[in-house]
Motif scaffolding. Structure first.
Motif, PDB file in Angstrom:
ATOM      1  N   TYR A 246      15.126  69.648  22.796  1.00  0.00           N
ATOM      2  CA  TYR A 246      15.933  68.726  23.588  1.00  0.00           C
ATOM      3  C   TYR A 246      17.158  69.484  24.079  1.00  0.00           C
ATOM      4  O   TYR A 246      17.892  70.072  23.279  1.00  0.00           O
ATOM      5  N   ARG A 248      20.640  69.100  26.290  1.00  0.00           N
ATOM      6  CA  ARG A 248      21.596  68.197  26.941  1.00  0.00           C
ATOM      7  C   ARG A 248      22.214  68.920  28.130  1.00  0.00           C
ATOM      8  O   ARG A 248      23.285  69.501  28.064  1.00  0.00           O
ATOM      9  N   MET A 296      18.245  60.462  25.178  1.00  0.00           N
ATOM     10  CA  MET A 296      18.982  61.586  24.597  1.00  0.00           C
ATOM     11  C   MET A 296      19.933  61.145  23.481  1.00  0.00           C
ATOM     12  O   MET A 296      20.635  61.980  22.910  1.00  0.00           O
ATOM     13  N   LYS A 299      21.004  63.150  20.179  1.00  0.00           N
ATOM     14  CA  LYS A 299      20.885  64.596  20.436  1.00  0.00           C
ATOM     15  C   LYS A 299      22.243  65.081  20.959  1.00  0.00           C
ATOM     16  O   LYS A 299      22.449  65.258  22.151  1.00  0.00           O
ATOM     17  N   THR A 304      18.703  71.013  20.672  1.00  0.00           N
ATOM     18  CA  THR A 304      18.170  70.520  19.404  1.00  0.00           C
ATOM     19  C   THR A 304      16.667  70.773  19.397  1.00  0.00           C
ATOM     20  O   THR A 304      15.969  70.438  20.372  1.00  0.00           O
ATOM     21  N   ARG A 306      12.779  70.815  17.200  1.00  0.00           N
ATOM     22  CA  ARG A 306      12.011  70.239  16.091  1.00  0.00           C
ATOM     23  C   ARG A 306      10.610  70.825  16.102  1.00  0.00           C
ATOM     24  O   ARG A 306       9.961  70.892  17.160  1.00  0.00           O
TER      25      ARG A 306
END
Length: 344
Positions: A246, A248, A296, A299, A304, A306
């Motif tokens: 993720y 941003r 989002m 986050k 981020t 995973r």
């Protein structure tokens, strides 16, 4: 001296096989809709590493594969090292190298000492996917007719296999073609390069090998040989997703600018706040999804990560994509890739 019938037939067979090898050297083998890049028929005949891959000084055949195959799994190898089948009187390899598919030559480095790849070239195959490229390295020679901007046909002879390299010497006995298939990350490479502590100039513009993220060439070629993938694009789209990242950021990542087909959305949402990027175990981004502010939520960091398939990452010490022990979950390799794609 009389020659037995058995020896005579053996001699005839040997001569025929030699003639076949010469003929094969002038015509590339098909690999699905694409072409195997050397005249060695062994992979297409057997699918095995034996007689196909050129190992490092370790002698381990697997060291010629793609992935975490060097330094006990701690060093990543981006491509396949393919051995020669023909040599001259000085024991130098003389195998022709063939274009993987139709494409446009984007770059040729003719100064061996300028790169660890030695003499190398990059060809873009935009008809498969924009920014999909193949890289051919450690070349002995490249014809003057092959240069940036020239169109080539799949199976066309584009170079001669060799052992050129920068900063070190590849022995004659280990001459090979280093072959990569991957995505070109875009034209803004220099901006990223200038922010790195390399201490040397970029001699290769946006077609520096660091600006290409490769896919697993051995698995690709195997899937094409077995008929499990119709072409490269189908193989990429069928790859398992191991990590999701993720980001941003509302900028369009460079790779997506080059290849809009990788975007899952039809358009950007009105309240676009970030991106979900899906990656294979070896770090190839295969899908970008533009996310809303709501999607989002939670986050808070710029990046981020995973691990969706920890089993695919297990034992891949060199990849460093997702890290449970680091806040945000992103490893150094993933962080570097995301920084490259969102460089300003």
């Amino acid at each position: 001296m009389l020659i037995s019938k058995r020896h005579f037939l053996a001699s005839v067979l040997a001569a025929c096989l030699a003639a076949l090898c010469v003929a094969q050297a002038d015509e590339a083998f098909r690999l699905g809709p694409h072409y195997w890049p050397t005249p060695n028929p062994k992979f297409l005949q057997t699918g095995s590493m034996e007689g196909v891959l050129q190992p490092t000084v370790s002698g381990e055949l697997s060291s010629g594969l793609f992935g975490c195959v060097r330094n006990d799994g701690h060093r990543f190898h981006e491509g396949l090292d393919l051995r020669p089948i023909a040599r001259d009187k000085r024991n130098e390899s003389i195998d022709p190298i063939y274009a993987f598919d139709d494409g446009v030559v984007r770059y040729v480095n003719r100064v061996a000492g300028n790169s660890g790849y030695g003499r190398y070239m990059v060809i873009e195959h935009a008809q498969i996917a924009p920014g999909l490229v193949t890289l051919y390295a450690h070349l002995r020679s490249v014809p003057e007719s092959i240069h940036a901007g020239v169109s080539v046909k799949g199976g066309q002879k584009i170079a001669v296999m060799g052992r050129s390299a920068g900063g070190y010497s590849i022995p004659r006995s280990r001459a090979h073609l280093h072959f990569e298939v991957g995505f070109w990350l875009g034209p803004n490479f220099q901006a990223w390069y200038d922010k790195q502590p390399f201490g040397s100039e970029n001699e290769h513009g946006a077609y520096n090998g660091m600006n290409i993220v490769g896919l697993d060439g051995w698995e690709l070629c195997g899937a094409l040989r077995r008929g499990q993938a119709e072409d490269v694009w189908q193989f990429i789209m069928s790859e398992q997703i191991a990590v999701e990242a993720y980001v941003r950021d509302t900028a369009i990542p460079d790779l997506l600018e080059v290849n809009p087909h990788l975007m899952a959305n039809v358009r950007l949402p009105d309240d676009h706040a970030g991106w979900l990027i899906e990656l294979t175990w070896y770090g190839l981004p295969t899908r970008f999804r533009a996310l809303t502010s709501l999607e989002m939520e939670g986050k808070d960091r710029w990046l981020t990560a995973r691990a969706l398939r920890p089993d695919l990452l297990e034992g891949k010490y060199c990849m460093d994509l997702a890290r449970d022990d680091l806040f945000g979950g992103a490893g150094a390799r993933l962080t570097s890739l995301i920084n490259r794609m969102f460089v300003r």
